[in-house]
Write a protein that holds these residues in place. Structure first.
Motif, PDB file in Angstrom:
ATOM      1  N   TYR A 189       0.848  -1.191   0.000  1.00 16.60           N
ATOM      2  CA  TYR A 189       0.000   0.000   0.000  1.00 16.60           C
ATOM      3  C   TYR A 189       0.881   1.238   0.000  1.00 16.60           C
ATOM      4  CZ  TYR A 189      -4.229   2.633   1.492  1.00 16.60           C
ATOM      5  OH  TYR A 189      -5.322   3.471   1.574  1.00 16.60           O
ATOM      6  N   ASN A 191       0.687   5.351   0.554  1.00 17.17           N
ATOM      7  CA  ASN A 191      -0.300   6.276   1.110  1.00 17.17           C
ATOM      8  C   ASN A 191       0.232   7.700   1.265  1.00 17.17           C
ATOM      9  OD1 ASN A 191       1.371   5.871   3.319  1.00 17.17           O
ATOM     10  ND2 ASN A 191      -0.248   5.205   4.697  1.00 17.17           N
ATOM     11  N   TYR A 238      -6.326  12.013  -0.360  1.00 15.86           N
ATOM     12  CA  TYR A 238      -6.913  10.723  -0.033  1.00 15.86           C
ATOM     13  C   TYR A 238      -5.881   9.813   0.620  1.00 15.86           C
ATOM     14  CZ  TYR A 238     -10.369  12.597  -3.276  1.00 15.86           C
ATOM     15  OH  TYR A 238     -11.287  13.405  -3.915  1.00 15.86           O
ATOM     16  N   ASP A 239      -6.368   8.767   1.265  1.00 16.46           N
ATOM     17  CA  ASP A 239      -5.501   7.959   2.115  1.00 16.46           C
ATOM     18  C   ASP A 239      -4.419   7.211   1.349  1.00 16.46           C
ATOM     19  OD1 ASP A 239      -4.973   6.877   4.874  1.00 16.46           O
ATOM     20  OD2 ASP A 239      -5.279   5.003   3.793  1.00 16.46           O
ATOM     21  N   ASP A 249      -6.904   1.961  -7.143  1.00 15.97           N
ATOM     22  CA  ASP A 249      -8.017   1.732  -6.207  1.00 15.97           C
ATOM     23  C   ASP A 249      -7.916   2.696  -5.027  1.00 15.97           C
ATOM     24  OD1 ASP A 249      -5.721   0.556  -5.102  1.00 15.97           O
ATOM     25  OD2 ASP A 249      -6.900  -0.939  -4.004  1.00 15.97           O
ATOM     26  N   ASN A 251      -8.319   4.818  -1.966  1.00 13.91           N
ATOM     27  CA  ASN A 251      -9.214   4.893  -0.815  1.00 13.91           C
ATOM     28  C   ASN A 251      -9.426   6.376  -0.506  1.00 13.91           C
ATOM     29  OD1 ASN A 251     -10.453   4.915   1.669  1.00 13.91           O
ATOM     30  ND2 ASN A 251      -9.118   3.393   2.598  1.00 13.91           N
ATOM     31  N   LYS A 252     -10.639   6.875  -0.718  1.00 15.51           N
ATOM     32  CA  LYS A 252     -10.871   8.319  -0.671  1.00 15.51           C
ATOM     33  C   LYS A 252     -11.262   8.844   0.701  1.00 15.51           C
ATOM     34  CE  LYS A 252     -11.595   9.073  -5.566  1.00 15.51           C
ATOM     35  NZ  LYS A 252     -12.376   9.758  -6.602  1.00 15.51           N
ATOM     36  N   GLY A 456     -10.918   1.310   5.502  1.00 17.65           N
ATOM     37  CA  GLY A 456      -9.914   0.620   4.717  1.00 17.65           C
ATOM     38  C   GLY A 456      -8.596   0.576   5.478  1.00 17.65           C
TER      39      GLY A 456
END
Length: 460
Positions: A189, A191, A238-239, A249, A251-252, A456
């Motif tokens: 991920y 971020n 966003y994250d 994808d 994650n907002k 998430g």
């Protein structure tokens, strides 16, 4: 902490407790009142810290969850010291300075890069980044320098930056992953907070040292983050996103500390480029997005979780960083003062008004705008209320809070090669042993089962 200081603090706290039902009385036109209220909040926050007691681990708060359930992850301890450095810088109250210095130095790790082995089971780039930004704050404020046989604050900040500068990879075209080691959940991920810490630290190191290498890399991370869409065209942040989807994808979910960390970094870039219109437009857009999203009725609000108090332990602290970094932004981009200070003033008044909880009748909750104590207590809630209160000293004396640099009186010892002893490739690191995990009293990073659907992946 000296016993005489403790008794003095206790006496002040008991006197403040006389307003048990009617909240903490804060007069934002009075320097004495602001300092007194911030002092009481700092005292109450430090009651959660056990690292200076026999058997405690210096530098870290109890935890993480679920040992005990109300425990804290390692990163928040570093964030707390950063808040207390700013508390000292704004108020000139040195009560906690020895604890701050000892706590940070205890957690530097074997290679003096803010990566102690005992926390390898939950080490994120954002975790290391928060400790690096705390060290940077110590350098910028001329905080008391450590002994000569210990790394300087500037050197620690440089070590964090240097180790992280090797980690952006080709997945998604660049950017830092959330976690440092491949055996950790979330290594796949990327971020905003991990990259935001790196951006923030690079911009501030460039300002402090005058070395454009830091700002060049900060610009690269800015370009990657906006290019991949973690910062969108309206400057919503966003994250994060997974590398398996090429970071599509997204994650907002939005968090206030993301706005703060990127805004202060952009303000430093504006400053070191002598007011470059490009960076000014970015600062302006970030502030506009911040105010529209996180300051309904001018009062700071954690939109992801505050309405239903569904916050994780981490999230209760996010407004502390948002408000401190907005205050710092006014120093790097002075034209922002008139639009930021009204938000900090309204937020401080609201924060103090709801501090009526706990057994002492003055503990603070999260929900400042509700007008009433929300029943939550913790380090994050105290840190956030304390931070927004002491930032209002800027309205009393606008000369406060100007960071020093190497050329304007900064005394912190740096090291351009700091972090060189660290292992460059995180994939070469094996998980900590059972003994390491037991000794540290921590558990492997877990997915927050009750909150996964809403949040998430979280930067915990």
């Amino acid at each position: 902490m000296r016993s005489s200081t403790l008794f003095a603090r206790l006496a002040t706290a008991l006197l403040s407790g006389s307003t048990i039902v009617s909240a903490i009385a804060l007069d934002l036109t009075s320097e004495e009142s602001i300092k007194s209220v911030a002092s009481t909040m700092a005292y109450d926050m430090m009651t959660f810290y056990k690292g200076n007691l026999s058997g405690g681990i210096p530098g870290v708060l109890p935890g993480p969850p679920p040992n005990p359930p109300t425990g804290y992850y390692w990163w928040e301890s570093g964030a707390m010291w950063g808040s207390l450095i700013d508390y000292w810088y704004y108020t000139n109250d040195s009560t906690y300075n020895d604890e701050i210095s000892a706590g940070i130095q205890w957690q530097t790790g074997a290679d003096n890069d803010m990566m102690p082995a005992n926390w390898s089971q939950s080490m994120g780039n954002d975790d290391q980044g928060f400790w690096g930004m705390t060290a940077m704050s110590a350098a910028e404020t001329n905080f008391q320098n450590p002994p000569s046989n210990k790394p300087g604050w500037l050197a620690l900040a440089q070590a964090v930056f240097n180790t992280q500068a090797t980690r952006p990879d080709s997945n998604c075209g660049g950017g830092l992953r959330w976690q440092v080691y491949p055996y950790l959940t979330g290594y796949d991920y990327k971020n905003s907070i991990a990259n935001g810490c790196f951006f923030n630290l690079g911009a501030r190191l460039a300002k402090y040292t005058g070395n454009s290498t830091y700002s060049d890399m900060a610009t690269e991370i800015w370009d990657w983050t906006t290019g991949v869409g973690l910062i969108d065209e309206n400057y919503n942040i966003y994250d994060g996103a997974h590398i398996e989807t090429n970071c599509t994808d997204i994650n907002k979910i939005q968090f206030s500390y993301n706005m703060g960390v990127w805004t202060l970094g952009a303000a430093n870039m504006y400053n070191i480029t002598n007011g470059d219109p490009v960076w000014k437009s970015r600062v302006d857009a970030l502030l506009n997005s911040t105010f529209n999203t996180f300051f309904p009725n001018n009062i700071a609000y954690e939109i992801a979780c505050e309405a239903k108090l569904s916050c994780t332990t981490d999230m209760y602290s996010f407004k502390a960083y948002l408000t401190r970094w907005l205050a710092a932004t006014t120093k790097m981009a002075p034209y922002t003062y008139d639009i930021i200070m009204p938000k900090l003033k309204a937020s401080a008044a609201a924060a103090a008004a709801q501090c009526t909880g706990g057994s002492n009748g003055r503990m603070c909750g999260l929900s400042w705008s509700s007008g009433a104590y929300d029943g939550t207590t913790g380090v994050g809630q105290q840190m956030a209320a304390m931070s927004v209160v002491f930032t209002n000293l800027l309205a009393i004396d606008q000369s406060l809070g100007v960071p020093v640099t190497n050329s304007t009186g900064g005394t912190s010892i740096g090291n351009n090669n700091a972090g060189a002893q660290s292992v460059a490739n995180p994939e070469a690191i094996k998980p900590a042993t059972t003994g390491d995990r037991a000794g540290a009293g921590i558990v492997t990073t877990v997915i927050l089962l009750g909150a996964t659907g809403m949040f998430g992946w979280m930067s915990v």
